[in-house]
Design an enzyme around this catalytic site. Structure first.
Site, PDB file in Angstrom:
ATOM      1  N   SER A  52       0.822  -1.214   0.000  1.00 50.00           N
ATOM      2  CA  SER A  52       0.000   0.000   0.000  1.00 50.00           C
ATOM      3  C   SER A  52       0.849   1.253   0.000  1.00 50.00           C
ATOM      4  CB  SER A  52      -0.902   0.044   1.223  1.00 50.00           C
ATOM      5  OG  SER A  52      -1.713  -1.090   1.286  1.00 50.00           O
TER       6      SER A  52
HETATM    7  N1  SAH Z   1      -0.486  -4.943   3.856  1.00 50.97           N
HETATM    8  C1  SAH Z   1       0.345  -5.477   2.779  1.00 50.97           C
HETATM    9  C2  SAH Z   1      -0.317  -5.351   1.441  1.00 50.97           C
HETATM   10  C3  SAH Z   1      -1.300  -6.381   1.267  1.00 50.97           C
HETATM   11  S1  SAH Z   1      -1.830  -6.700  -0.372  1.00 50.97           S
HETATM   12  C4  SAH Z   1       1.676  -4.790   2.739  1.00 50.97           C
HETATM   13  O1  SAH Z   1       1.914  -3.906   3.546  1.00 50.97           O
HETATM   14  O2  SAH Z   1       2.499  -5.185   1.912  1.00 50.97           O
HETATM   15  C5  SAH Z   1      -3.101  -7.830   0.062  1.00 50.97           C
HETATM   16  C6  SAH Z   1      -2.627  -9.174   0.527  1.00 50.97           C
HETATM   17  O3  SAH Z   1      -3.767  -9.913   0.932  1.00 50.97           O
HETATM   18  C7  SAH Z   1      -1.963  -9.975  -0.570  1.00 50.97           C
HETATM   19  O4  SAH Z   1      -0.702 -10.402  -0.144  1.00 50.97           O
HETATM   20  C8  SAH Z   1      -2.908 -11.150  -0.782  1.00 50.97           C
HETATM   21  O5  SAH Z   1      -2.254 -12.348  -1.137  1.00 50.97           O
HETATM   22  C9  SAH Z   1      -3.581 -11.260   0.570  1.00 50.97           C
HETATM   23  N2  SAH Z   1      -4.863 -11.931   0.561  1.00 50.97           N
HETATM   24  C10 SAH Z   1      -5.824 -11.915  -0.389  1.00 50.97           C
HETATM   25  N3  SAH Z   1      -6.873 -12.649  -0.017  1.00 50.97           N
HETATM   26  C11 SAH Z   1      -6.587 -13.167   1.210  1.00 50.97           C
HETATM   27  C12 SAH Z   1      -7.275 -14.017   2.110  1.00 50.97           C
HETATM   28  N4  SAH Z   1      -8.466 -14.491   1.844  1.00 50.97           N
HETATM   29  N5  SAH Z   1      -6.669 -14.334   3.267  1.00 50.97           N
HETATM   30  C13 SAH Z   1      -5.435 -13.861   3.566  1.00 50.97           C
HETATM   31  N6  SAH Z   1      -4.729 -13.050   2.759  1.00 50.97           N
HETATM   32  C14 SAH Z   1      -5.297 -12.708   1.585  1.00 50.97           C
END
Ligand code: SAH
Length: 199
Positions: A52
């Site tokens: 993000s």
């Molecule tokens: N907060 C993170 C960015 C997250 S991007 C940072 O600082 O880098 C969103 C993330 O959520 C991705 O890595 C994706 O794989 C994960 N994601 C998507 N669906 C999910 C689910 N059902 N359970 C757990 N993680 C999930």
């Protein structure tokens, strides 16, 4: 200071700015993107996911109103960048990621920085983390189509949850949910765009 101060417009909690400026964002980025670490923009982290934008990380963190005593559940570990910030501002972080590679890389990045108050789980965030529930705070960093009921269940009374809600490929609404007995106070905070939270 690492980031230009103006990206923290609207952030009143100075500790958040200090913490964000103390964590090397380049450590959470692929080699080819490290030069952009201190630009206020979202960036790709592999496996089709994104880290993000720092101003949004600051804003979402502020909505949680952390004092340092909380146990926080985070859904979507991704690079682990947001996890590192939560770990510095709360007592313990429980973070769940669904993609193995990101889960492993995030663990490495955080341990390299000596951050120890984090528990990692590979699995679906829709289930939450029953063994450690209830949580004082929940932060979701992928967008579900609706607020996941299990997460609401696993939030403590008076607890706060921040979650971007909306359909894939559309603008989502960042919601702040505060549990109050059997009722929920729900506030729409802003329009955001996160990767979908997969089923
Ligand atoms: N907060 C993170 C960015 C997250 S991007 C940072 O600082 O880098 C969103 C993330 O959520 C991705 O890595 C994706 O794989 C994960 N994601 C998507 N669906 C999910 C689910 N059902 N359970 C757990 N993680 C999930």
């Amino acid at each position: 200071m690492r980031f230009p101060q103006n990206i923290f417009y609207g952030i009143k909690d100075k500790r958040i700015i200090e913490v964000i400026n103390s964590i090397p964002r380049e450590d959470f980025l692929p080699e080819s993107l490290k030069d952009y670490a201190y630009a206020d923009t979202a960036l790709p982290i592999g496996s089709g996911q994104t880290i993000s934008q720092p101003s949004l990380v600051a804003y979402m963190t502020q909505l949680l109103e952390l004092t340092g005593r909380e146990r926080v559940l985070e859904i979507g570990t991704g690079s682990g960048y947001q996890t590192a910030i939560l770990a510095a501002l709360a007592h313990e972080v429980y973070t769940i990621e669904i993609i193995r590679e990101l889960h492993e890389e995030a663990k490495q990045a955080l341990s390299k920085l000596g951050i120890g108050n984090v528990q990692y789980k590979l699995g679906s965030g829709y289930e939450g983390w029953e063994e450690y529930a209830p949580f004082d705070r929940i932060m979701v960093t992928a967008a579900p189509p609706e607020v996941p009921p299990k997460l609401v269940e696993q939030l403590k009374d008076k607890g706060r949850m921040v979650v971007p809600v909306g359909d894939r490929d559309q603008t989502q609404i960042l919601k702040l949910i505060i549990k109050s007995g059997n009722t929920m106070i729900e506030e729409d905070k802003s329009f955001v765009r996160f990767v979908p939270m997969v089923e």
